[in-house]
Design an enzyme around this catalytic site. Structure first.
Site, PDB file in Angstrom:
ATOM      1  N   GLU A 132       0.459 -45.801  44.384  1.00  0.00           N
ATOM      2  CA  GLU A 132       0.560 -44.509  43.513  1.00  0.00           C
ATOM      3  C   GLU A 132      -0.658 -44.187  42.811  1.00  0.00           C
ATOM      4  OE1 GLU A 132       2.657 -43.624  45.254  1.00  0.00           O
ATOM      5  OE2 GLU A 132       4.426 -43.177  43.756  1.00  0.00           O
ATOM      6  N   THR A 185       1.177 -34.197  43.428  1.00  0.00           N
ATOM      7  CA  THR A 185       1.512 -34.861  42.272  1.00  0.00           C
ATOM      8  C   THR A 185       0.501 -34.719  41.086  1.00  0.00           C
ATOM      9  OG1 THR A 185       3.055 -36.334  43.305  1.00  0.00           O
ATOM     10  CG2 THR A 185       2.552 -37.073  41.036  1.00  0.00           C
TER      11      THR A 185
HETATM   12  N1  HSE Z   1       7.376 -39.280  38.049  1.00  0.00           N
HETATM   13  C1  HSE Z   1       6.478 -38.681  38.844  1.00  0.00           C
HETATM   14  C2  HSE Z   1       6.162 -37.391  38.527  1.00  0.00           C
HETATM   15  C3  HSE Z   1       7.046 -38.686  40.126  1.00  0.00           C
HETATM   16  O1  HSE Z   1       7.159 -36.591  38.171  1.00  0.00           O
HETATM   17  O2  HSE Z   1       5.181 -37.090  38.326  1.00  0.00           O
HETATM   18  C4  HSE Z   1       6.149 -38.359  41.212  1.00  0.00           C
HETATM   19  O3  HSE Z   1       6.872 -38.153  42.593  1.00  0.00           O
END
Ligand code: HSE
Length: 316
Positions: A132, A185
Site C-alpha cells: 500500500e 489514492t
Molecule cells: N483509507 C484509504 C483512503 C483507503 O481513504 O485513502 C484507500 O482505498
C-alpha cells in the site's frame, strides 16, 4: 530434488473507511478480487508475470505491488528456492475497491504458503501494508486487513499496529457501484484537510463508534446513519462526477446510507436485503450514466468473512 508446489489464492475487494472511519475501518466483499498463482522454482529470486485486460496495470516487477511484496518476503525469509508468481489482475486500478491491497494480499498469502515455515496470517499484514505504501505513498491497513483476514476490521492503532476483527452479523447487504473513471489514492489523500476542528472530530468518532456497534449487531439502519463522513467526503465528493445525485438516488431508492468506497470513485450503499441492494445499485448506476455519461459496474455482497482464500494447492 525440490518438491513441486503450486498455490492459487483469491483476495477480495474491500470497502475502506465506511464513510466515517478514514484509515481505520474496512470490510471485505465477495467480488471482485485478484488472483495470484505461485510456484517454487529452482533458480533463486522472483520471476513475475501479469495477466490482465486492464491496460494501465503495471506489468514490470519493479512497478507492481504484488511483485514488490513477494520480493520483500523472499528477502526476509531466504527460502532455498525461487518463486514464479503470476498475477491475474482482475480488478481495475484506482477504483476505490482496494485493488492494490487485493494484489498484495494474494501475493503474500501465496508466497507464505510456499515457505518451509509459513508465518501466521495476521503477521502477513505488515508486508501487504508495504504494498500500500508503494502504491499510494501511505501504508494504510483498512483495505489490506479485511482482504487478508476477511470480515470487518478496525485498525485501532498503527504504531504499534493493532488490528481488531469486529464480529459481524450478516443482515447488512452492501451495494457497490464502480464508475469507469479512475482516481489515484495518492491524489485523493493529498486534498484532505491536514487538521479538523474538535466539533468535526466529535461528530466523526460518534459515527465510528456507531458503525462498530451497527456492524456487530447487524443493524443496517444504524450503520447507514453512521456512514456519514465529515472529513474526507466533503472534499473527495468533488472528484466524483454526479456524486451528490448518485448519493441522493441511493437514499431515494431505499438505502440506509451511502458514501465513497475507499478513496473513490466507487460508491457504496448500506441496505438490508439483496433485493434492495440491487434496486439501490441500479438507481446509482443509472444516475452515473444519465447525469455524468459514465458506465459503471455493480457488485452486491454481504460481508465476506473468508478474506484471502487459498483455492487450491498442487504438490507433486
Ligand atoms: N483509507 C484509504 C483512503 C483507503 O481513504 O485513502 C484507500 O482505498
Amino acid at each position: 530434488m525440490m518438491r513441486e508446489r503450486r498455490i492459487r489464492v483469491f483476495a477480495p475487494a474491500t470497502i475502506a473507511n465506511l464513510g466515517a472511519g478514514f484509515d481505520v475501518l474496512g470490510i471485505a466483499i465477495d467480488q471482485p478480487g485478484d488472483v495470484v498463482v505461485a510456484e517454487r522454482r529452482a533458480e533463486p529470486g522472483l520471476f513475475f508475470c501479469v495477466r490482465t485486460r486492464h491496460p494501465d496495470v503495471p506489468t514490470a516487477a519493479d512497478k507492481n505491488v504484488a511483485a514488490y511484496v513477494a520480493t520483500l518476503m523472499l528477502e526476509e525469509f531466504h527460502p532455498p528456492f525461487g518463486v514464479k508468481l503470476t498475477l491475474e489482475k482482475r480488478m481495475p486500478i484506482s477504483s476505490g475497491l482496494g485493488s492494490s491491497a487485493a494484489s498484495s494480499v494474494a501475493a503474500v498469502v501465496a508466497v507464505n504458503a510456499l515457505l518451509p515455515g509459513p508465518i501466521h496470517r495476521k503477521d502477513l499484514l505488515r508486508f501487504a501494508m508495504e504494498g500500500e505504501r508503494k502504491a499510494s505513498g501511505s501504508a494504510h491497513a483498512d483495505n489490506a486487513a479485511p482482504s487478508l483476514l476477511g470480515g470487518a476490521c478496525l485498525v485501532r492503532r498503527y504504531d504499534p499496529l493493532d488490528v481488531i476483527s469486529i464480529p459481524t452479523k450478516q443482515s447488512i447487504v452492501w451495494a457497490v457501484v464502480h464508475p469507469h473513471i479512475s482516481i489515484r489514492t495518492e491524489d485523493a489523500r493529498n486534498i484532505l484537510p491536514k487538521a479538523i476542528t474538535l466539533q468535526t472530530a466529535v461528530r466523526q468518532w460518534g459515527n465510528i463508534s456507531g458503525l462498530t456497534v451497527g456492524l456487530a449487531s447487524g443493524d443496517a439502519a444504524l450503520v447507514g446513519r453512521c456512514v456519514e463522513d465529515a472529513v474526507a467526503e466533503p472534499v473527495r465528493g468533488n472528484l466524483i462526477p454526479a456524486f451528490h445525485e448518485v448519493k441522493e438516488a441511493a437514499l431515494r431508492a431505499g438505502a440506509n446510507g451511502c458514501s465513497i468506497s475507499g478513496s473513490g470513485p466507487s460508491m457504496f450503499a448500506v441496505t438490508s436485503s439483496i433485493r434492495m441492494a440491487h434496486r439501490v445499485a441500479r438507481a446509482m448506476k443509472s444516475v452515473f450514466a444519465v447525469s455524468a455519461g459514465i458506465d459503471s459496474d455493480i457488485y452486491v455482497s454481504r460481508i465476506n468473512r473468508t478474506g484471502a482464500d487459498i483455492s487450491w494447492v498442487k504438490s507433486t
